[in-house]
Design a protein around this motif. Structure first.
Motif, PDB file in Angstrom:
ATOM      1  N   GLY A 241       0.609   0.224  12.401  1.00  0.00           N
ATOM      2  CA  GLY A 241       1.094  -1.145  12.314  1.00  0.00           C
ATOM      3  C   GLY A 241       1.586  -1.460  10.919  1.00  0.00           C
ATOM      4  N   PHE A 242       1.701  -2.750  10.657  1.00  0.00           N
ATOM      5  CA  PHE A 242       2.166  -3.225   9.363  1.00  0.00           C
ATOM      6  C   PHE A 242       0.976  -3.518   8.450  1.00  0.00           C
ATOM      7  CE2 PHE A 242       5.528  -4.418  12.322  1.00  0.00           C
ATOM      8  CZ  PHE A 242       6.654  -3.970  11.657  1.00  0.00           C
ATOM      9  N   VAL A 243       1.112  -3.140   7.189  1.00  0.00           N
ATOM     10  CA  VAL A 243       0.098  -3.520   6.202  1.00  0.00           C
ATOM     11  C   VAL A 243       0.215  -5.022   5.994  1.00  0.00           C
ATOM     12  CG1 VAL A 243      -0.730  -3.214   3.857  1.00  0.00           C
ATOM     13  CG2 VAL A 243       0.230  -1.272   5.091  1.00  0.00           C
ATOM     14  N   ARG A 244      -0.865  -5.747   6.255  1.00  0.00           N
ATOM     15  CA  ARG A 244      -0.810  -7.212   6.204  1.00  0.00           C
ATOM     16  C   ARG A 244      -1.546  -7.792   4.999  1.00  0.00           C
ATOM     17  NH1 ARG A 244      -2.276  -9.721  11.923  1.00  0.00           N
ATOM     18  NH2 ARG A 244      -4.296  -8.795  11.464  1.00  0.00           N
ATOM     19  N   PHE A 245      -2.640  -7.151   4.606  1.00  0.00           N
ATOM     20  CA  PHE A 245      -3.426  -7.717   3.509  1.00  0.00           C
ATOM     21  C   PHE A 245      -4.249  -6.619   2.863  1.00  0.00           C
ATOM     22  CE2 PHE A 245      -7.259  -9.763   1.787  1.00  0.00           C
ATOM     23  CZ  PHE A 245      -6.683 -10.700   0.954  1.00  0.00           C
ATOM     24  N   VAL A 246      -4.279  -6.658   1.535  1.00  0.00           N
ATOM     25  CA  VAL A 246      -5.092  -5.724   0.755  1.00  0.00           C
ATOM     26  C   VAL A 246      -6.119  -6.537  -0.004  1.00  0.00           C
ATOM     27  CG1 VAL A 246      -5.102  -3.942  -1.023  1.00  0.00           C
ATOM     28  CG2 VAL A 246      -3.137  -4.154   0.519  1.00  0.00           C
ATOM     29  N   ASP A 247      -7.388  -6.280   0.257  1.00  0.00           N
ATOM     30  CA  ASP A 247      -8.465  -6.998  -0.428  1.00  0.00           C
ATOM     31  C   ASP A 247      -8.624  -6.395  -1.821  1.00  0.00           C
ATOM     32  OD1 ASP A 247     -10.713  -8.360  -1.245  1.00  0.00           O
ATOM     33  OD2 ASP A 247     -11.740  -8.181   0.688  1.00  0.00           O
ATOM     34  N   MET A 248      -7.822  -6.890  -2.758  1.00  0.00           N
ATOM     35  CA  MET A 248      -7.779  -6.310  -4.093  1.00  0.00           C
ATOM     36  C   MET A 248      -9.118  -6.411  -4.815  1.00  0.00           C
ATOM     37  SD  MET A 248      -4.680  -5.122  -4.545  1.00  0.00           S
ATOM     38  CE  MET A 248      -4.452  -5.041  -6.323  1.00  0.00           C
ATOM     39  N   ALA A 249      -9.776  -7.556  -4.700  1.00  0.00           N
ATOM     40  CA  ALA A 249     -11.042  -7.757  -5.406  1.00  0.00           C
ATOM     41  C   ALA A 249     -12.113  -6.784  -4.922  1.00  0.00           C
ATOM     42  CB  ALA A 249     -11.509  -9.199  -5.232  1.00  0.00           C
ATOM     43  N   ALA A 250     -12.249  -6.645  -3.604  1.00  0.00           N
ATOM     44  CA  ALA A 250     -13.260  -5.738  -3.059  1.00  0.00           C
ATOM     45  C   ALA A 250     -12.924  -4.281  -3.364  1.00  0.00           C
ATOM     46  CB  ALA A 250     -13.390  -5.953  -1.552  1.00  0.00           C
ATOM     47  N   LEU A 251     -11.649  -3.918  -3.258  1.00  0.00           N
ATOM     48  CA  LEU A 251     -11.251  -2.551  -3.580  1.00  0.00           C
ATOM     49  C   LEU A 251     -11.511  -2.221  -5.038  1.00  0.00           C
ATOM     50  CD1 LEU A 251      -7.893  -1.981  -1.655  1.00  0.00           C
ATOM     51  CD2 LEU A 251     -10.010  -0.698  -1.379  1.00  0.00           C
ATOM     52  N   ASN A 252     -11.180  -3.146  -5.915  1.00  0.00           N
ATOM     53  CA  ASN A 252     -11.389  -2.897  -7.344  1.00  0.00           C
ATOM     54  C   ASN A 252     -12.872  -2.789  -7.673  1.00  0.00           C
ATOM     55  OD1 ASN A 252     -10.066  -2.983 -10.188  1.00  0.00           O
ATOM     56  ND2 ASN A 252     -11.721  -4.477 -10.321  1.00  0.00           N
ATOM     57  N   ARG A 253     -13.683  -3.622  -7.033  1.00  0.00           N
ATOM     58  CA  ARG A 253     -15.126  -3.570  -7.283  1.00  0.00           C
ATOM     59  C   ARG A 253     -15.715  -2.242  -6.829  1.00  0.00           C
ATOM     60  NH1 ARG A 253     -16.122  -7.723  -4.800  1.00  0.00           N
ATOM     61  NH2 ARG A 253     -16.785  -6.871  -2.789  1.00  0.00           N
ATOM     62  N   ARG A 254     -15.337  -1.773  -5.639  1.00  0.00           N
ATOM     63  CA  ARG A 254     -15.860  -0.507  -5.152  1.00  0.00           C
ATOM     64  C   ARG A 254     -15.319   0.665  -5.985  1.00  0.00           C
ATOM     65  NH1 ARG A 254     -18.806   1.319  -4.205  1.00  0.00           N
ATOM     66  NH2 ARG A 254     -18.545   2.754  -2.450  1.00  0.00           N
ATOM     67  N   ALA A 255     -14.051   0.569  -6.391  1.00  0.00           N
ATOM     68  CA  ALA A 255     -13.493   1.643  -7.215  1.00  0.00           C
ATOM     69  C   ALA A 255     -14.192   1.712  -8.560  1.00  0.00           C
ATOM     70  CB  ALA A 255     -11.994   1.412  -7.397  1.00  0.00           C
ATOM     71  N   LYS A 256     -14.531   0.577  -9.125  1.00  0.00           N
ATOM     72  CA  LYS A 256     -15.237   0.558 -10.409  1.00  0.00           C
ATOM     73  C   LYS A 256     -16.623   1.165 -10.271  1.00  0.00           C
ATOM     74  CE  LYS A 256     -16.738  -2.619 -14.049  1.00  0.00           C
ATOM     75  NZ  LYS A 256     -16.787  -4.040 -14.492  1.00  0.00           N
ATOM     76  N   GLU A 257     -17.313   0.833  -9.179  1.00  0.00           N
ATOM     77  CA  GLU A 257     -18.661   1.361  -8.963  1.00  0.00           C
ATOM     78  C   GLU A 257     -18.631   2.877  -8.756  1.00  0.00           C
ATOM     79  OE1 GLU A 257     -19.984  -0.797  -5.613  1.00  0.00           O
ATOM     80  OE2 GLU A 257     -20.357  -2.672  -6.706  1.00  0.00           O
ATOM     81  N   ALA A 258     -17.590   3.357  -8.076  1.00  0.00           N
ATOM     82  CA  ALA A 258     -17.510   4.795  -7.772  1.00  0.00           C
ATOM     83  C   ALA A 258     -16.753   5.584  -8.829  1.00  0.00           C
ATOM     84  CB  ALA A 258     -16.859   4.992  -6.404  1.00  0.00           C
ATOM     85  N   GLY A 259     -16.189   4.905  -9.833  1.00  0.00           N
ATOM     86  CA  GLY A 259     -15.407   5.591 -10.848  1.00  0.00           C
ATOM     87  C   GLY A 259     -14.123   6.182 -10.304  1.00  0.00           C
ATOM     88  N   VAL A 260     -13.455   5.441  -9.421  1.00  0.00           N
ATOM     89  CA  VAL A 260     -12.258   5.918  -8.724  1.00  0.00           C
ATOM     90  C   VAL A 260     -11.057   5.106  -9.175  1.00  0.00           C
ATOM     91  CG1 VAL A 260     -11.156   6.123  -6.460  1.00  0.00           C
ATOM     92  CG2 VAL A 260     -13.571   6.709  -6.726  1.00  0.00           C
ATOM     93  N   THR A 261      -9.900   5.740  -9.205  1.00  0.00           N
ATOM     94  CA  THR A 261      -8.635   5.061  -9.459  1.00  0.00           C
ATOM     95  C   THR A 261      -7.808   5.092  -8.188  1.00  0.00           C
ATOM     96  OG1 THR A 261      -8.657   5.690 -11.794  1.00  0.00           O
ATOM     97  CG2 THR A 261      -6.555   4.970 -10.859  1.00  0.00           C
ATOM     98  N   LEU A 262      -7.372   3.919  -7.718  1.00  0.00           N
ATOM     99  CA  LEU A 262      -6.635   3.797  -6.473  1.00  0.00           C
ATOM    100  C   LEU A 262      -5.144   3.647  -6.735  1.00  0.00           C
ATOM    101  CD1 LEU A 262      -8.908   1.385  -4.403  1.00  0.00           C
ATOM    102  CD2 LEU A 262      -8.424   3.762  -3.868  1.00  0.00           C
TER     103      LEU A 262
END
Length: 394
Positions: free
Chosen positions: A209-230
């Motif tokens: 389907g179409f990408v409709r929404f990206v939860d930037m805040a939640a993604l950034n928080r989880r990436a920071k906790e895991a030491g990941v760059t998205l």
């Protein structure tokens, strides 16, 4: 930047049933309060405003509001279908979020629920004798609200479903989406100007389907906790197949990729929240419909191109080179929406249908010439290139 939970709440509150249920519950709550207020009133008031005074009014409201609500729903559906046939079928979902229509229909339904429930409570003998005066005052307020709603509805019906109303609605939502992206060109993340690292792991789309929404805040928080760059590879509005990469993650394991996929909303239809090109596409589709042989309405195409030019001139997202030092979500990288992409969503679809209408193409050339003077150099270049492709090289 709102979170996914707030986005879902916003989508719910924009639906017709939400206001109808809310006002209906409020009317029932008002009836429940009436017996509590009855003991503090003078007994003489009950003799003057008893059941005989309020029951006829409630009966008239109960029968009248049911008919008015049914008629108004038929008018709404008919007007929305007319607007969809004149403009584009995709505008139907936008018309359903019309707050005036929702408020009026909710008032009518709430008045019906209030009056019918009050009649039932009186006939069942649940109300004490002193409650009649309280219900009489409440009924007078309900009648006042219904009269105001009817006047508002009459004024709104003169414009509902018309081409002018539809175009204003699309332009208003497009303007809001463009302004939001103007404030945050990369949705608050870092601007991606190169390809993601080859070592990055793919994050598959949860469905096609179409990408409709990206939860930037939640993604950034989880990436920071895991030491990941998205690295987002599919922007809101783009189509992706299930299992295909919607983003890339450097230094992530399989569990993180699965969790991150759930924070990227993919659906059957596009939305306005993070997709600034969607409104431009709807406007272009309206012009296409107007230029079809069955309609042959170049005037609407002129108006659409005027609105497109105004949107791109006043609300174009600025060029951004956001880095980790100034980004709100430094662990997420994604490409910005370019002036060229916005321009391609606006005028080429119209040009496809305007080949036999030189006056429409002349208007398009005038619009592109105007955008060549845009303060944003990227828009200037994109407008010049498009004008050369359509007019100077033809």
């Amino acid at each position: 930047m709102i979170s996914r939970s707030l986005l879902l709440l916003r989508r719910i509150t924009r639906q017709l049933w939400f206001r109808v249920v809310a006002i209906s519950l409020f009317s029932l709550l008002a009836l429940a309060i009436a017996p509590l207020l009855a003991p503090i009133l003078p007994p003489a008031w009950e003799d003057r405003f008893g059941r005989e005074a309020v029951l006829p009014v409630l009966t008239i409201l109960a029968s009248g509001m049911l008919a008015v609500t049914t008629f108004s729903l038929n008018v709404m559906v008919s007007a929305y279908r007319t607007a969809s046939s004149m403009a584009t079928p995709r505008v139907y979902r936008l018309l359903l979020e019309d707050t005036v229509t929702q408020s009026v229909l909710a008032t009518f339904t709430g008045g019906f629920v209030y009056s019918l429930s009050a009649v039932i409570l009186f006939r069942a003998g649940i109300y004490p004798p002193g409650s009649a005066f309280v219900v009489f005052v409440m009924t007078a307020l309900v009648v006042m609200l219904i009269v105001l709603a009817i006047l508002r509805w009459i004024d709104h019906l003169s414009d509902l479903g018309s081409m002018d109303h539809t175009l204003r609605l699309i332009e208003s939502r497009s303007c809001s989406s463009l302004r939001a992206r103007k404030k945050t060109p990369c949705l608050g993340g870092c601007c991606l100007t190169t390809e993601p690292p080859s070592s990055a792991s793919p994050i598959p789309a949860s469905q096609s389907g179409f990408v409709r929404f990206v939860d930037m805040a939640a993604l950034n928080r989880r990436a920071k906790e895991a030491g990941v760059t998205l690295y987002l590879t599919r922007l809101p509005g783009e189509f992706v197949l299930r299992g295909r990469p919607v983003a890339m993650a450097e230094g992530a394991d399989e569990a993180f990729c699965k969790e991150a996929s759930g924070l990227i909303d993919v659906g059957d239809v596009r939305s306005f929240e993070q997709d600034p090109t969607f409104g431009l596409t709807l406007l272009a589709e309206t012009a296409q419909r107007a230029l079809s042989p069955g309609v042959n309405d170049p005037g609407t195409a002129y108006e659409v191109m005027g609105r497109l030019t105004r949107l791109l001139w006043e609300n174009l997202p600025e060029d951004s080179e956001a880095t980790k030092s100034d980004a709100d979500f430094p662990h997420i990288h994604l490409p910005p929406v370019t002036a060229s992409a916005l321009l391609k969503a606006s005028f080429p679809p119209i040009a496809l249908y305007a080949g036999d209408a030189p006056e429409v193409m002349d208007w398009m050339q005038t619009s592109l010439k105007a955008l060549e003077h845009h303060p944003n150099a990227a828009m200037t270049r994109a407008a010049q290139e498009m004008r050369q492709d359509y007019f100077e090289n033809s």
